[in-house]
Design a protein around this motif. Structure first.
Motif, PDB file in Angstrom:
ATOM      1  N   GLY A  22       0.923  -1.359  -0.012  1.00 27.62           N
ATOM      2  CA  GLY A  22       0.026   0.025  -0.025  1.00 27.62           C
ATOM      3  C   GLY A  22       1.005   1.089   0.018  1.00 27.62           C
ATOM      4  N   LYS A  23      -0.153   2.434  -0.173  1.00 24.11           N
ATOM      5  CA  LYS A  23       0.762   3.518  -0.389  1.00 24.11           C
ATOM      6  C   LYS A  23       1.227   4.331   0.902  1.00 24.11           C
ATOM      7  N   GLU A  24       0.745   3.791   2.149  1.00 25.74           N
ATOM      8  CA  GLU A  24       1.180   4.365   3.408  1.00 25.74           C
ATOM      9  C   GLU A  24       2.692   3.608   3.560  1.00 25.74           C
ATOM     10  N   TYR A  25       2.744   2.372   3.289  1.00 26.68           N
ATOM     11  CA  TYR A  25       3.975   1.875   3.458  1.00 26.68           C
ATOM     12  C   TYR A  25       4.966   2.529   2.602  1.00 26.68           C
ATOM     13  N   LEU A  26       4.662   2.838   1.255  1.00 29.67           N
ATOM     14  CA  LEU A  26       5.581   3.301   0.356  1.00 29.67           C
ATOM     15  C   LEU A  26       5.966   4.815   0.978  1.00 29.67           C
ATOM     16  N   HIS A  27       5.131   5.376   1.757  1.00 28.88           N
ATOM     17  CA  HIS A  27       5.647   6.731   2.400  1.00 28.88           C
ATOM     18  C   HIS A  27       6.379   6.648   3.352  1.00 28.88           C
ATOM     19  N   ARG A  28       6.022   5.499   4.404  1.00 31.46           N
ATOM     20  CA  ARG A  28       7.043   4.836   5.274  1.00 31.46           C
ATOM     21  C   ARG A  28       8.624   4.850   4.816  1.00 31.46           C
ATOM     22  N   TYR A  29       8.666   4.320   3.718  1.00 31.72           N
ATOM     23  CA  TYR A  29      10.000   3.784   3.081  1.00 31.72           C
ATOM     24  C   TYR A  29      10.678   5.019   2.644  1.00 31.72           C
ATOM     25  N   PHE A  30       9.791   6.005   2.027  1.00 26.75           N
ATOM     26  CA  PHE A  30      10.546   7.455   1.931  1.00 26.75           C
ATOM     27  C   PHE A  30      11.102   7.993   2.968  1.00 26.75           C
ATOM     28  N   ASP A  31      10.437   8.011   4.428  1.00 28.69           N
ATOM     29  CA  ASP A  31      10.876   8.769   5.490  1.00 28.69           C
ATOM     30  C   ASP A  31      11.756   7.741   6.208  1.00 28.69           C
ATOM     31  N   GLU A  32      11.211   6.567   6.625  1.00 20.49           N
ATOM     32  CA  GLU A  32      12.404   5.918   7.567  1.00 20.49           C
ATOM     33  C   GLU A  32      13.568   5.209   6.810  1.00 20.49           C
ATOM     34  N   CYS A  33      13.291   4.831   5.617  1.00 23.76           N
ATOM     35  CA  CYS A  33      14.651   4.119   4.819  1.00 23.76           C
ATOM     36  C   CYS A  33      15.408   5.282   4.349  1.00 23.76           C
ATOM     37  N   ILE A  34      14.789   6.128   3.435  1.00 24.38           N
ATOM     38  CA  ILE A  34      15.702   7.195   2.526  1.00 24.38           C
ATOM     39  C   ILE A  34      16.093   8.204   3.454  1.00 24.38           C
ATOM     40  N   HIS A  35      15.261   8.883   4.218  1.00 27.20           N
ATOM     41  CA  HIS A  35      15.535   9.803   5.110  1.00 27.20           C
ATOM     42  C   HIS A  35      16.292   9.513   6.081  1.00 27.20           C
ATOM     43  N   GLN A  36      15.911   8.719   6.884  1.00 28.12           N
ATOM     44  CA  GLN A  36      16.281   8.447   8.231  1.00 28.12           C
ATOM     45  C   GLN A  36      17.786   7.396   8.361  1.00 28.12           C
ATOM     46  N   ASP A  37      17.745   6.658   6.830  1.00 30.47           N
ATOM     47  CA  ASP A  37      18.853   5.869   6.865  1.00 30.47           C
ATOM     48  C   ASP A  37      20.167   6.037   5.890  1.00 30.47           C
ATOM     49  N   ALA A  38      19.376   6.068   4.448  1.00 31.84           N
ATOM     50  CA  ALA A  38      20.291   6.240   3.198  1.00 31.84           C
ATOM     51  C   ALA A  38      20.972   7.698   3.163  1.00 31.84           C
ATOM     52  N   GLN A  39      20.016   8.682   3.785  1.00 31.95           N
ATOM     53  CA  GLN A  39      20.324  10.095   3.606  1.00 31.95           C
ATOM     54  C   GLN A  39      20.883  10.651   4.699  1.00 31.95           C
ATOM     55  N   THR A  40      21.450   9.872   5.538  1.00 32.64           N
ATOM     56  CA  THR A  40      22.061  10.470   6.860  1.00 32.64           C
ATOM     57  C   THR A  40      23.076  11.626   6.936  1.00 32.64           C
ATOM     58  N   HIS A  41      23.852  11.467   5.445  1.00 36.97           N
ATOM     59  CA  HIS A  41      24.739  12.428   5.420  1.00 36.97           C
ATOM     60  C   HIS A  41      24.140  13.747   5.068  1.00 36.97           C
ATOM     61  N   ALA A  42      22.893  13.809   4.158  1.00 40.25           N
ATOM     62  CA  ALA A  42      22.354  14.977   4.052  1.00 40.25           C
ATOM     63  C   ALA A  42      21.848  15.405   5.074  1.00 40.25           C
ATOM     64  N   LYS A  43      21.156  14.815   6.022  1.00 35.20           N
ATOM     65  CA  LYS A  43      20.699  15.320   7.253  1.00 35.20           C
ATOM     66  C   LYS A  43      21.651  15.972   8.063  1.00 35.20           C
ATOM     67  N   LYS A  44      22.678  15.231   8.344  1.00 30.99           N
ATOM     68  CA  LYS A  44      23.799  15.841   9.251  1.00 30.99           C
ATOM     69  C   LYS A  44      24.215  17.477   8.536  1.00 30.99           C
ATOM     70  N   LEU A  45      24.357  17.356   7.448  1.00 31.07           N
ATOM     71  CA  LEU A  45      24.690  18.560   6.782  1.00 31.07           C
ATOM     72  C   LEU A  45      23.811  19.743   7.137  1.00 31.07           C
ATOM     73  N   ILE A  46      22.462  19.390   6.712  1.00 32.73           N
ATOM     74  CA  ILE A  46      21.538  20.432   6.759  1.00 32.73           C
ATOM     75  C   ILE A  46      20.952  20.743   8.001  1.00 32.73           C
ATOM     76  N   VAL A  47      21.059  19.835   9.180  1.00 32.61           N
ATOM     77  CA  VAL A  47      20.814  20.066  10.547  1.00 32.61           C
ATOM     78  C   VAL A  47      21.940  21.064  11.023  1.00 32.61           C
ATOM     79  N   GLU A  48      23.212  20.571  10.665  1.00 32.87           N
ATOM     80  CA  GLU A  48      24.336  21.237  11.298  1.00 32.87           C
ATOM     81  C   GLU A  48      24.427  22.646  10.857  1.00 32.87           C
ATOM     82  N   LYS A  49      24.296  22.657   9.614  1.00 31.85           N
ATOM     83  CA  LYS A  49      24.641  24.096   8.807  1.00 31.85           C
ATOM     84  C   LYS A  49      23.618  24.849   8.002  1.00 31.85           C
ATOM     85  N   GLY A  50      22.414  24.408   8.152  1.00 30.40           N
ATOM     86  CA  GLY A  50      21.234  25.065   7.589  1.00 30.40           C
ATOM     87  C   GLY A  50      21.401  25.142   6.046  1.00 30.40           C
TER      88      GLY A  50
END
Lengths: 181, 170
Positions: free
Chosen positions: A23-51
């Motif tokens: 289902g679509k909700e699972y896909l949306h979880r994938y974008f958030d939990e897998c891509i944002h919170q796991d695969a793209q941790t390097h992006a998050k670190k940069l943006i959280v720390e340096k805006g």
């Protein structure tokens, strides 16, 4: 082996596989939990720390590495990207790949929650043909008018932006894929 | 779009000569997410469906062109994977891939990523599902950065794959 040369093909096929099975909700979880919170941790670190500086640093190299044609502009209140030739959607279009109903949603799916955690909101539109624009600004503030003012790089002024084949999806001061206007 | 002489052996083409290595992070995270949220059986289904569905243009060529087509595919495939070091040898019995540097494991290590423990098993389950459609089978030994993969016709297959022969990745 699942490779990266045709990664966008794998990725789009995966969206369709997930949505069909869970289902679509699972896909949306994938974008958030897998891509944002796991695969793209390097992006998050940069943006959280340096805006905004971190956004410049992150997209400055990833979009070049991916082969994008794009422009950016920024101030102390916003960071804007105009994508003229998305390397990811472009790959799918050039190779005739269209498994999932809306491939472009994946960007908002992972960038939206990341920006929320970093304290930013997003105004964004995409036309499903490889063109889009993004404005990131501080959450709780209005989208700066200067950020949405048109200039020579504004993707919305190009002839291929809005045609019968290019329905526009819009997000204003949003952070979730479900915030689509 | 520029093509090299081997490009017709892979079904899809990009404007860049090699893929973006940061995408290995997403491949790795996807395996972890599916197993964590839906379990190992779901992950095996994902890998097998990938082989039979997404890779259908690949195995259709293998079915038509046999071992030569398999060898051509893997030579072209690895020529587009950033940092891969591989030797592909075709003989009368099989196509043998000696992957001395796996580009995925190399990238994940360099990026200090937590590597999904069964990452290397995806090569077996994806390739086996695709190969089976074309009348072939694969056996893999090694993993965790380098391995040997051999593709045989099903009717001359060696002993079944022992998953213990595929090392955990770290």
């Amino acid at each position: 082996m699942i490779g990266v040369y045709d990664f966008c093909g794998h990725y789009e096929w995966t969206f369709d596989w997930m949505q069909k099975h869970y289902g679509k909700e699972y896909l949306h979880r994938y974008f958030d939990e897998c891509i944002h919170q796991d695969a793209q941790t390097h992006a998050k670190k940069l943006i959280v720390e340096k805006g905004f500086e971190g956004m410049e640093e992150y997209w400055g190299h990833t979009l070049v590495d991916e082969g994008a044609k794009y422009t950016t502009r920024s101030s102390e209140d916003y960071f804007r990207i105009d994508m003229h030739d998305c390397p990811s959607k472009g790959f799918l279009i050039r190779n005739g790949l269209e498994q999932h109903e809306d491939y472009c949603d994946h960007c908002m799916g992972w960038i939206g929650p990341l920006m929320e955690d970093a304290g930013f909101s997003i105004s964004h539109e995409h036309n499903h043909r490889g063109q889009c624009w993004w404005v990131y600004h501080r959450k709780g503030e209005e989208t700066p008018s200067v950020a949405i003012e048109s200039d020579e790089n504004d993707v919305k002024t190009k002839a291929n932006w809005n045609t019968e084949e290019t329905p526009i999806d819009s997000f204003f001061q949003a952070n979730q894929i479900t915030d689509k206007a | 779009m520029e093509k090299n002489s081997e490009d017709d052996s892979v079904p899809y083409h990009d404007t860049k000569p090699a893929g973006y290595d940061g995408f290995y992070y997403a491949v790795n995270a996807t395996f972890r997410f599916i197993e964590k949220t839906k379990g190992r059986e779901a992950l095996l289904s994902y890998w097998q469906d990938h082989g039979t569905q997404y890779m259908s243009p690949v195995w259709e060529k293998w079915k038509e062109g046999g071992l030569k087509s398999i060898a051509d595919y893997w030579r072209a495939f690895f020529s587009h994977e950033p940092g891969a070091e591989v030797e592909v040898v075709q003989n009368e019995e099989c196509v043998d891939l000696s992957l001395s540097v796996c580009p995925a494991i190399k990238t994940l290590r360099e990026g200090k990523r937590e590597i999904f423990k069964d990452y290397c098993q995806h090569c077996y389950f994806v390739s086996e599902a695709a190969a089976k459609e074309a009348g072939f089978t694969v056996r893999i030994k090694g993993g965790n950065g380098s391995c040997h993969q051999a593709f045989y016709p099903i009717n001359s297959a060696p002993e079944p794959q022992n998953l213990k022969d595929i090392r955990s990745a770290q």
